[in-house]
Design a protein around this motif. Sequence first.
Motif, PDB file in Angstrom:
ATOM      1  N   HIS A 175       0.832  -1.189   0.000  1.00 40.25           N
ATOM      2  CA  HIS A 175       0.000   0.000   0.000  1.00 40.25           C
ATOM      3  C   HIS A 175       0.872   1.247   0.000  1.00 40.25           C
ATOM      4  O   HIS A 175       2.013   1.233   0.457  1.00 40.25           O
ATOM      5  CB  HIS A 175      -0.983   0.018   1.187  1.00 40.25           C
ATOM      6  CG  HIS A 175      -0.383   0.407   2.508  1.00 40.25           C
ATOM      7  ND1 HIS A 175      -0.261   1.722   2.919  1.00 40.25           N
ATOM      8  CD2 HIS A 175       0.105  -0.336   3.524  1.00 40.25           C
ATOM      9  CE1 HIS A 175       0.286   1.758   4.117  1.00 40.25           C
ATOM     10  NE2 HIS A 175       0.519   0.530   4.513  1.00 40.25           N
ATOM     11  N   GLY A 199       1.058   5.176   1.290  1.00 44.70           N
ATOM     12  CA  GLY A 199       0.410   5.893   2.378  1.00 44.70           C
ATOM     13  C   GLY A 199       1.065   7.198   2.767  1.00 44.70           C
ATOM     14  O   GLY A 199       1.841   7.792   2.002  1.00 44.70           O
ATOM     15  N   PRO A 213      -2.114   4.083   6.173  1.00 43.88           N
ATOM     16  CA  PRO A 213      -2.809   3.801   4.916  1.00 43.88           C
ATOM     17  C   PRO A 213      -3.685   4.962   4.471  1.00 43.88           C
ATOM     18  O   PRO A 213      -4.131   5.782   5.281  1.00 43.88           O
ATOM     19  CB  PRO A 213      -3.651   2.571   5.251  1.00 43.88           C
ATOM     20  CG  PRO A 213      -3.889   2.678   6.717  1.00 43.88           C
ATOM     21  CD  PRO A 213      -2.636   3.282   7.288  1.00 43.88           C
ATOM     22  N   ARG A 214      -3.946   5.003   3.178  1.00 47.52           N
ATOM     23  CA  ARG A 214      -4.826   6.024   2.606  1.00 47.52           C
ATOM     24  C   ARG A 214      -6.300   5.656   2.784  1.00 47.52           C
ATOM     25  O   ARG A 214      -7.182   6.481   2.548  1.00 47.52           O
ATOM     26  CB  ARG A 214      -4.523   6.196   1.107  1.00 47.52           C
ATOM     27  CG  ARG A 214      -3.126   6.753   0.817  1.00 47.52           C
ATOM     28  CD  ARG A 214      -2.792   6.698  -0.661  1.00 47.52           C
ATOM     29  NE  ARG A 214      -1.447   7.202  -0.914  1.00 47.52           N
ATOM     30  CZ  ARG A 214      -1.161   8.434  -1.315  1.00 47.52           C
ATOM     31  NH1 ARG A 214      -2.144   9.302  -1.516  1.00 47.52           N
ATOM     32  NH2 ARG A 214       0.083   8.804  -1.523  1.00 47.52           N
ATOM     33  N   ASP A 215      -6.561   4.414   3.186  1.00 44.04           N
ATOM     34  CA  ASP A 215      -7.945   3.942   3.353  1.00 44.04           C
ATOM     35  C   ASP A 215      -8.133   3.401   4.770  1.00 44.04           C
ATOM     36  O   ASP A 215      -8.339   2.199   4.961  1.00 44.04           O
ATOM     37  CB  ASP A 215      -8.285   2.879   2.316  1.00 44.04           C
ATOM     38  CG  ASP A 215      -7.277   1.739   2.305  1.00 44.04           C
ATOM     39  OD1 ASP A 215      -6.200   1.870   2.944  1.00 44.04           O
ATOM     40  OD2 ASP A 215      -7.561   0.696   1.680  1.00 44.04           O
ATOM     41  N   GLU A 275      -9.486   2.215   8.406  1.00 47.34           N
ATOM     42  CA  GLU A 275     -10.711   1.633   8.940  1.00 47.34           C
ATOM     43  C   GLU A 275     -10.800   1.997  10.420  1.00 47.34           C
ATOM     44  O   GLU A 275      -9.819   2.403  11.030  1.00 47.34           O
ATOM     45  CB  GLU A 275     -10.700   0.110   8.748  1.00 47.34           C
ATOM     46  CG  GLU A 275     -10.632  -0.302   7.283  1.00 47.34           C
ATOM     47  CD  GLU A 275     -10.494  -1.801   7.083  1.00 47.34           C
ATOM     48  OE1 GLU A 275     -10.837  -2.296   5.999  1.00 47.34           O
ATOM     49  OE2 GLU A 275     -10.041  -2.481   8.032  1.00 47.34           O
TER      50      GLU A 275
END
Length: 246
Positions: A85, A87, A107-109, A111
Amino acid sequence: AETNTDSCKDILQGHLTGQLTSALGAYQVEALRREFKSFTDIIEKSMNEFKENIKSEVKTHAGNTSAVYTRWGKKTCPSNAELVHSGFTGGSYYTDKGAAVEPLCLPRDPEWGIYSDGHDGQKNYIHGAEYETGSFKGYMKTLHDHDVPCAVCLVRQKSLIKMFPGRKTCYKGWTLEYHGYLMAGKYDHPAGTSFTCVDSHPDTLHGGSKSKEGYLLYPVEATCGSLKCPPYVEGRELVCVVCSQE
């Protein structure tokens, strides 16, 4: 296994031949010798197949090894690695006395689990990272105050990853992943930091050119004294290299 098989076969064949010669005629002995040879040939063939299977298993196991590293200052991985990933580099604020030392590749996504918005209670904090390269030269100087990207990279058929400070090439037997400049927090800032190898041609994050502080990355210079000079040079910026090995 090969030596033991041959030795056992010769000993057994010699023993049986000697025992049977005194009790049987030449015809029976020769027939038994042929039968015994056929039997031992089958054993030898089975042992050879077993050894080849073991070699194949060892090669297969070695070929499945992998290693992961973070390429600081870049959005992508080298051509020989797979991107896990891409980031944002993050860490503790440079004046926080309770700062965590190491940077993280966020990370760019993201949770979320259980959460409450807004700063409340006793917590730690994570901030974005900025290059502090205003006193550097060349391309690196233009990165000053820009935000720092990162990339987590996977290399196949490797088992070791190591950062070597003060080198821009790998030692014999190691494979180059990337080389760059050694960076860390400023020497007199309260927060502890970790020596980090930032890629020699760093990327920046879009819209992150203003000074917002956070986790700060400064070039690292050699200081003579207990550090031997030569080979090191007073005030010279240190390079670094990240290498892998099977």
